[in-house]
Scaffold this motif. Sequence first.
Motif, short mmCIF file in Angstrom:
data_model
loop_
_atom_site.label_atom_id
_atom_site.label_comp_id
_atom_site.label_asym_id
_atom_site.label_seq_id
_atom_site.Cartn_x
_atom_site.Cartn_y
_atom_site.Cartn_z
N TYR A 32 -1.23 2.47 -3.92
CA TYR A 32 -1.05 1.33 -4.85
C TYR A 32 -1.90 1.35 -5.93
N ALA A 33 -1.65 0.59 -6.95
CA ALA A 33 -2.60 0.41 -8.16
C ALA A 33 -3.64 -0.58 -7.88
N SER A 52 -3.99 3.28 -12.04
CA SER A 52 -2.81 3.55 -11.43
C SER A 52 -3.27 4.22 -10.23
N ARG A 53 -2.49 4.63 -9.32
CA ARG A 53 -2.76 5.25 -8.19
C ARG A 53 -3.62 6.20 -7.99
N GLY A 99 -1.64 -3.77 -5.85
CA GLY A 99 -0.16 -3.84 -5.86
C GLY A 99 0.27 -2.88 -7.01
N SER A 100 1.13 -3.27 -7.68
CA SER A 100 1.81 -2.77 -8.81
C SER A 100 0.86 -2.70 -10.05
N PHE A 101 1.15 -1.29 -10.92
CA PHE A 101 0.25 -1.28 -11.99
C PHE A 101 0.79 -2.14 -13.12
N ALA A 102 -0.01 -3.30 -13.28
CA ALA A 102 0.53 -4.49 -14.55
C ALA A 102 -0.59 -5.35 -14.71
N ALA A 107 2.25 -9.34 -10.06
CA ALA A 107 2.40 -7.65 -9.56
C ALA A 107 1.50 -7.60 -8.44
N TYR A 108 0.60 -8.19 -7.94
CA TYR A 108 -0.35 -7.92 -7.18
C TYR A 108 -0.35 -8.66 -5.62
N ASP A 109 -0.03 -7.91 -4.51
CA ASP A 109 0.10 -8.89 -3.44
C ASP A 109 -1.03 -9.07 -2.58
#
Length: 121
Positions: A32-33, A52-53, A99-102, A107-109
Motif C-alpha cells: 500500500y501507498a 508509493s509502495r 491506502g492508494s497513492f493519492a 483514497a486512504y482506508d
Amino acid sequence: QVQLVESGGGLVQAGGSLRLSCAASGRTFSNYAMGWFRQAPGKEREFVAAISRTSVNTIYAASVKDRFTISRDNAENTVYLQMNSLKPEDTAVYLCATGSFARVPIAYDFWGQGTQVTVSS
C-alpha cells in the motif's frame, strides 16, 4: 486489524526540524501507498505528502515541497516525514494513512491518531 502509530511531534522554533515516524501493523505494509496529512484547529484535513509502495513515486503539497521529505522502510513497516525549515503555519496535528497513492483523504482506508507539531515564531 490495521494500526498506525505516529510519533516524533513536538514544539520547535521556526526554522527548526522534526522527523515524524509512523509504524504500521495489521496488513502487508509494502502492498500500500502511505500518506501524511495535517489538520489545524478549525481547518479541513490537508494533504502533505504521499509515497508509493516501492518508494519510486512521491508527491508533495506545494506548501511543503522542498522543505519536507517523505520516505519509507518496508522492512521496518514504517513511513517517515522529515520536516525542515519549519514555519508557524506548519502547526497542526499530523496524521499518517495507508491506502492508494493519492492526494485526497478518501483514497486512504486506515488512519493513525496523529501527532501534534507546534512551530513557534
